[in-house]
Each structure stands twice: as C-alpha cells, then as structure tokens.
Design a protein around this motif. Structure first.
Motif, PDB file in Angstrom:
ATOM      1  N   GLY A  23      40.643  69.755  68.067  1.00  0.00           N
ATOM      2  CA  GLY A  23      40.012  70.657  67.123  1.00  0.00           C
ATOM      3  C   GLY A  23      38.868  69.983  66.405  1.00  0.00           C
ATOM      4  N   PRO A  24      38.413  70.537  65.263  1.00  0.00           N
ATOM      5  CA  PRO A  24      37.247  70.001  64.558  1.00  0.00           C
ATOM      6  C   PRO A  24      37.446  68.538  64.144  1.00  0.00           C
ATOM      7  CG  PRO A  24      37.838  72.174  63.721  1.00  0.00           C
ATOM      8  CD  PRO A  24      38.956  71.743  64.607  1.00  0.00           C
ATOM      9  N   ALA A  25      36.440  67.718  64.409  1.00  0.00           N
ATOM     10  CA  ALA A  25      36.507  66.295  64.065  1.00  0.00           C
ATOM     11  C   ALA A  25      36.362  66.117  62.556  1.00  0.00           C
ATOM     12  CB  ALA A  25      35.412  65.533  64.804  1.00  0.00           C
ATOM     13  N   LYS A  26      37.244  65.305  61.974  1.00  0.00           N
ATOM     14  CA  LYS A  26      37.285  65.137  60.524  1.00  0.00           C
ATOM     15  C   LYS A  26      37.309  63.663  60.137  1.00  0.00           C
ATOM     16  CE  LYS A  26      40.037  69.349  59.587  1.00  0.00           C
ATOM     17  NZ  LYS A  26      40.190  69.867  60.961  1.00  0.00           N
ATOM     18  N   ALA A  27      36.822  63.397  58.932  1.00  0.00           N
ATOM     19  CA  ALA A  27      37.018  62.115  58.262  1.00  0.00           C
ATOM     20  C   ALA A  27      37.551  62.406  56.863  1.00  0.00           C
ATOM     21  CB  ALA A  27      35.723  61.329  58.173  1.00  0.00           C
ATOM     22  N   ILE A  28      38.456  61.565  56.391  1.00  0.00           N
ATOM     23  CA  ILE A  28      39.092  61.772  55.090  1.00  0.00           C
ATOM     24  C   ILE A  28      38.777  60.593  54.181  1.00  0.00           C
ATOM     25  CG2 ILE A  28      41.204  62.394  53.886  1.00  0.00           C
ATOM     26  CD1 ILE A  28      40.461  64.259  56.228  1.00  0.00           C
ATOM     27  N   ALA A  29      38.247  60.886  52.995  1.00  0.00           N
ATOM     28  CA  ALA A  29      37.855  59.870  52.021  1.00  0.00           C
ATOM     29  C   ALA A  29      38.959  59.674  50.992  1.00  0.00           C
ATOM     30  CB  ALA A  29      36.551  60.282  51.338  1.00  0.00           C
ATOM     31  N   HIS A  30      39.406  58.428  50.849  1.00  0.00           N
ATOM     32  CA  HIS A  30      40.428  58.049  49.863  1.00  0.00           C
ATOM     33  C   HIS A  30      39.907  56.878  49.026  1.00  0.00           C
ATOM     34  CE1 HIS A  30      43.925  59.790  52.300  1.00  0.00           C
ATOM     35  NE2 HIS A  30      43.070  59.534  53.281  1.00  0.00           N
ATOM     36  N   ILE A  31      40.505  56.654  47.878  1.00  0.00           N
ATOM     37  CA  ILE A  31      40.415  55.368  47.193  1.00  0.00           C
ATOM     38  C   ILE A  31      41.835  54.830  47.047  1.00  0.00           C
ATOM     39  CG2 ILE A  31      38.254  55.854  45.999  1.00  0.00           C
ATOM     40  CD1 ILE A  31      39.876  56.410  43.448  1.00  0.00           C
ATOM     41  N   THR A  32      41.961  53.506  46.976  1.00  0.00           N
ATOM     42  CA  THR A  32      43.302  52.908  46.937  1.00  0.00           C
ATOM     43  C   THR A  32      44.002  53.173  45.609  1.00  0.00           C
ATOM     44  OG1 THR A  32      42.248  50.808  46.293  1.00  0.00           O
ATOM     45  CG2 THR A  32      42.779  51.136  48.636  1.00  0.00           C
ATOM     46  N   TRP A  33      43.263  53.238  44.507  1.00  0.00           N
ATOM     47  CA  TRP A  33      43.798  53.567  43.171  1.00  0.00           C
ATOM     48  C   TRP A  33      45.083  52.792  42.885  1.00  0.00           C
ATOM     49  CZ3 TRP A  33      42.820  59.223  41.303  1.00  0.00           C
ATOM     50  CH2 TRP A  33      42.730  59.247  39.916  1.00  0.00           C
ATOM     51  N   ASP A  34      44.974  51.476  42.986  1.00  0.00           N
ATOM     52  CA  ASP A  34      46.149  50.614  42.845  1.00  0.00           C
ATOM     53  C   ASP A  34      46.578  50.385  41.409  1.00  0.00           C
ATOM     54  OD1 ASP A  34      43.605  49.156  44.117  1.00  0.00           O
ATOM     55  OD2 ASP A  34      45.118  49.479  45.654  1.00  0.00           O
ATOM     56  N   ARG A  35      45.641  50.589  40.461  1.00  0.00           N
ATOM     57  CA  ARG A  35      45.953  50.386  39.052  1.00  0.00           C
ATOM     58  C   ARG A  35      45.357  51.528  38.234  1.00  0.00           C
ATOM     59  NH1 ARG A  35      44.484  43.894  38.957  1.00  0.00           N
ATOM     60  NH2 ARG A  35      46.452  43.206  39.909  1.00  0.00           N
ATOM     61  N   ASN A  36      45.972  51.841  37.121  1.00  0.00           N
ATOM     62  CA  ASN A  36      45.465  52.853  36.199  1.00  0.00           C
ATOM     63  C   ASN A  36      44.772  52.142  35.039  1.00  0.00           C
ATOM     64  OD1 ASN A  36      46.428  55.172  37.573  1.00  0.00           O
ATOM     65  ND2 ASN A  36      48.491  54.734  36.820  1.00  0.00           N
ATOM     66  N   ALA A  37      43.454  52.192  35.041  1.00  0.00           N
ATOM     67  CA  ALA A  37      42.655  51.558  33.995  1.00  0.00           C
ATOM     68  C   ALA A  37      41.875  52.628  33.242  1.00  0.00           C
ATOM     69  CB  ALA A  37      41.711  50.534  34.619  1.00  0.00           C
ATOM     70  N   THR A  38      41.279  52.246  32.151  1.00  0.00           N
ATOM     71  CA  THR A  38      40.471  53.160  31.342  1.00  0.00           C
ATOM     72  C   THR A  38      39.200  52.442  30.914  1.00  0.00           C
ATOM     73  OG1 THR A  38      41.455  52.468  29.240  1.00  0.00           O
ATOM     74  CG2 THR A  38      42.567  54.253  30.448  1.00  0.00           C
ATOM     75  N   ALA A  39      38.265  53.207  30.344  1.00  0.00           N
ATOM     76  CA  ALA A  39      37.041  52.586  29.838  1.00  0.00           C
ATOM     77  C   ALA A  39      37.361  51.568  28.750  1.00  0.00           C
ATOM     78  CB  ALA A  39      36.106  53.664  29.305  1.00  0.00           C
ATOM     79  N   ALA A  40      38.381  51.879  27.944  1.00  0.00           N
ATOM     80  CA  ALA A  40      38.771  50.956  26.875  1.00  0.00           C
ATOM     81  C   ALA A  40      39.533  49.755  27.401  1.00  0.00           C
ATOM     82  CB  ALA A  40      39.608  51.692  25.838  1.00  0.00           C
ATOM     83  N   LYS A  41      40.266  49.961  28.497  1.00  0.00           N
ATOM     84  CA  LYS A  41      41.073  48.883  29.070  1.00  0.00           C
ATOM     85  C   LYS A  41      40.832  48.790  30.573  1.00  0.00           C
ATOM     86  CE  LYS A  41      44.803  48.914  25.645  1.00  0.00           C
ATOM     87  NZ  LYS A  41      46.286  49.016  25.440  1.00  0.00           N
ATOM     88  N   PRO A  42      39.688  48.242  30.986  1.00  0.00           N
ATOM     89  CA  PRO A  42      39.462  48.055  32.424  1.00  0.00           C
ATOM     90  C   PRO A  42      40.428  47.012  32.974  1.00  0.00           C
ATOM     91  CG  PRO A  42      37.743  46.979  31.145  1.00  0.00           C
ATOM     92  CD  PRO A  42      38.572  47.760  30.170  1.00  0.00           C
ATOM     93  N   ALA A  43      40.555  46.993  34.310  1.00  0.00           N
ATOM     94  CA  ALA A  43      41.467  46.059  34.959  1.00  0.00           C
ATOM     95  C   ALA A  43      40.771  45.419  36.149  1.00  0.00           C
ATOM     96  CB  ALA A  43      42.735  46.777  35.426  1.00  0.00           C
ATOM     97  N   ALA A  44      41.183  44.198  36.443  1.00  0.00           N
ATOM     98  CA  ALA A  44      40.594  43.471  37.567  1.00  0.00           C
ATOM     99  C   ALA A  44      40.908  44.178  38.883  1.00  0.00           C
ATOM    100  CB  ALA A  44      41.115  42.046  37.603  1.00  0.00           C
ATOM    101  N   LEU A  45      39.939  44.240  39.778  1.00  0.00           N
ATOM    102  CA  LEU A  45      40.143  44.836  41.089  1.00  0.00           C
ATOM    103  C   LEU A  45      41.230  44.079  41.847  1.00  0.00           C
ATOM    104  CD1 LEU A  45      38.960  46.983  43.124  1.00  0.00           C
ATOM    105  CD2 LEU A  45      37.618  45.093  44.067  1.00  0.00           C
ATOM    106  N   VAL A  46      42.113  44.795  42.491  1.00  0.00           N
ATOM    107  CA  VAL A  46      43.144  44.168  43.321  1.00  0.00           C
ATOM    108  C   VAL A  46      42.463  43.473  44.500  1.00  0.00           C
ATOM    109  CG1 VAL A  46      45.154  44.615  44.781  1.00  0.00           C
ATOM    110  CG2 VAL A  46      44.853  45.874  42.640  1.00  0.00           C
ATOM    111  N   PRO A  47      42.841  42.249  44.839  1.00  0.00           N
ATOM    112  CA  PRO A  47      42.177  41.537  45.936  1.00  0.00           C
ATOM    113  C   PRO A  47      42.266  42.292  47.260  1.00  0.00           C
ATOM    114  CG  PRO A  47      43.477  40.018  44.622  1.00  0.00           C
ATOM    115  CD  PRO A  47      43.834  41.394  44.149  1.00  0.00           C
ATOM    116  N   TYR A  48      41.193  42.233  48.006  1.00  0.00           N
ATOM    117  CA  TYR A  48      41.133  42.878  49.321  1.00  0.00           C
ATOM    118  C   TYR A  48      42.264  42.390  50.217  1.00  0.00           C
ATOM    119  CZ  TYR A  48      39.050  44.075  53.897  1.00  0.00           C
ATOM    120  OH  TYR A  48      38.806  44.562  55.150  1.00  0.00           O
TER     121      TYR A  48
END
Length: 285
Positions: A23-48
């Motif tokens: 059927g129709p060819a698709k690509a799906i975009a995700h982010i890993t969203w490993d941590r819940n951070a905020t503008a007031a409390k940013p968090a370090a990116l999880v290592p690749y």
C-alpha cells in the motif's frame, strides 16, 4: 531495488523481520522523549549510545525498536531493521487498523530529542532548533523507498494529536506519531523541513500491493506487468496472456520465480511476497 540498510548508518540488526502489508509508502516521525524537562528545569540529553543499546540490546527496547535512531546533534544514525520489514515503534491493537505494517514500507525514525534538552550548555525547546545534522541523508534514504515529500495530516508544529483513520489508510507520505490511529503519543512536536527537490520522482517499479491482492479474478494492469516480467525471467507458464486477471497459471509462474530465488516448500506457493516482488522489479503501470 533501494538499499535495505541505509548507506553510512551503523547496522545493529535486532532480527525478527516481518513483511509489511503493501500500500502507500509511509515514514513515521518520532522523538525519543526520554526525559521530561521544562524551560525552567532543562535536562541533559540522554547519550546516543544509551539509546542505541536500549533499542539494539535491551529486551524491552528491541520490542519497540524503530528502523532508524537519528542523532540530530551529530548526524549519527543506527538502523535496527531493514526498510522492507515492519518495525515496532507504534501501538497496533489486534483486529484494528494496521499501523507498523500499513504500507509498502513504513519507515520509522526516532530522533534523539526531548523538549528542553541541554547539549553543550545550550537548551533546545524544539527539534527544529537543533542542528538537524544528518537530516539530508535520512530524507534521501526515505525518498529512495518511494515515500513522497508530503505530510497528509500536516507537518507537526505542536504536541497535539490529529488522527484520521481514512487518511492513514489511503495516503502516502510522512506522518507524526501524533497522526497514527490507535496511538496516544503526541510527538514529534516539530520536524525539519524537506530539503532539495520538493517532490520525490515516481518510483520506477510497482510497490508490493499486499498478499490479499493476489486472488482469482483480480483484474489489474499490475498482473499483466508482473506476468511479462516472469516471462522475461524464464519463469512464465503461460499459453496465452499474461494478464490482466490473476489465474492459477500466474501462481504457477510466480512459484517458479520463488524457486529461482531459492525458496522451497510452502515458501514457494506462488503467492507473491514483498521480498521476491522487490527482486522481480515489476515496472510501474
């Protein structure tokens, strides 16, 4: 046939390959969203490497592995499954709408990102704010599998779910996780714009139409084109034709092609599958 494994990407095959439905060819975009951070409390990116090990070696992670893990800060990409296999990053309820398998390909990309992640003392609120290194290469690979440069439900600009079952079933192109039926995730929030050519040239070969397409009485120019390719490969059993209707002679001819491709027994039953179909290279009609 396009490359099953993205050129330049690290290959970490998790196994458990399974075909898509066609059927129709698709690509799906995700982010890993490993941590819940905020503008007031940013968090370090999880290592690749942590995410690579999770999807590639952890039992729970392998059960949810995408095709590609993409690091937009460095351009690194790891691939866990070949493009013609379904991956497992979408919820897919039994008996409901197909998700992970709903296309000739359903290429799933997890961008290593969460809102307000911190990298080298800089905080990034949106994926599009990152350097997006490697995006051109990921896009080129997805294009090579016939996925057009369109967002049938709109390019993501926020974390709001917009789902339409009919569009999902019928349209080719890019979808956010937030667009997929049976799923409740709201990512990716944003996604980089298409670069280079705004559209993908029509593929030269017919995408796999799905196993259910091949039944007695089905009439289609695709059947005729398939039969001509089988004759060209020396596998045709036709006394007249081929096409335009699927018959038992088509099945006998395709079984000969499957045996040519080193399939035996029940795997050479004459019903096309995605791998032998791709190898046959049926011209687009």
């Amino acid at each position: 046939m396009p490359d099953l494994w993205m050129p330049g990407a690290r290959r970490l095959d998790v196994g458990d390959h399974a075909p898509t439905d066609g059927g129709p060819a698709k690509a799906i975009a995700h982010i890993t969203w490993d941590r819940n951070a905020t503008a007031a409390k940013p968090a370090a990116l999880v290592p690749y490497e942590t995410l690579t090990d999770y999807f590639g070696r952890n039992t729970a992670g392998r059960a949810a592995a995408p095709h590609l893990l993409w690091d937009p800060f460095t351009g690194r990409v790891t691939q866990f499954l070949p493009a013609n296999s379904r991956s497992k990053s979408l919820a897919d309820r039994a008996g409901g709408t197909r998700t992970n398998r709903a296309g000739s390909v359903v290429i799933q990309i997890e961008a290593l990102f969460f809102p307000y992640c911190r990298v080298n003392n800089t905080t990034y609120a949106r994926l599009v704010d990152t350097p997006c290194k490697g995006w051109a290469e990921v896009l080129a690979y997805v294009r090579s599998w016939g996925v057009p440069d369109v967002w049938p439900m709109g390019r993501p600009t926020d974390f709001v779910g917009r789902r339409n079952d009919a569009t999902w079933r019928s349209a080719a192109g890019w979808f956010g996780h937030s667009h997929v039926p049976e799923n409740d995730h709201q990512d990716p929030g944003t996604w980089p714009a298409f670069t280079g050519s705004p559209t993908t040239p029509a593929p030269k070969f017919e995408p796999f139409p799905g196993v259910s397409f091949f039944k007695i009485g089905r009439r289609s120019p695709v059947i005729t084109a398939m039969g001509r390719r089988l004759v060209a490969e020396g596998c045709g059993k036709y006394r007249e034709g081929p096409g335009p209707a699927w018959t038992d002679v088509d099945r006998q001819s395709y079984a000969a092609w499957q045996r040519r491709c080193n399939y035996t027994g029940a795997a050479a039953d004459g019903i096309p599958g995605p791998t032998t179909w791709a190898l046959l290279r049926v011209p687009r009609v």
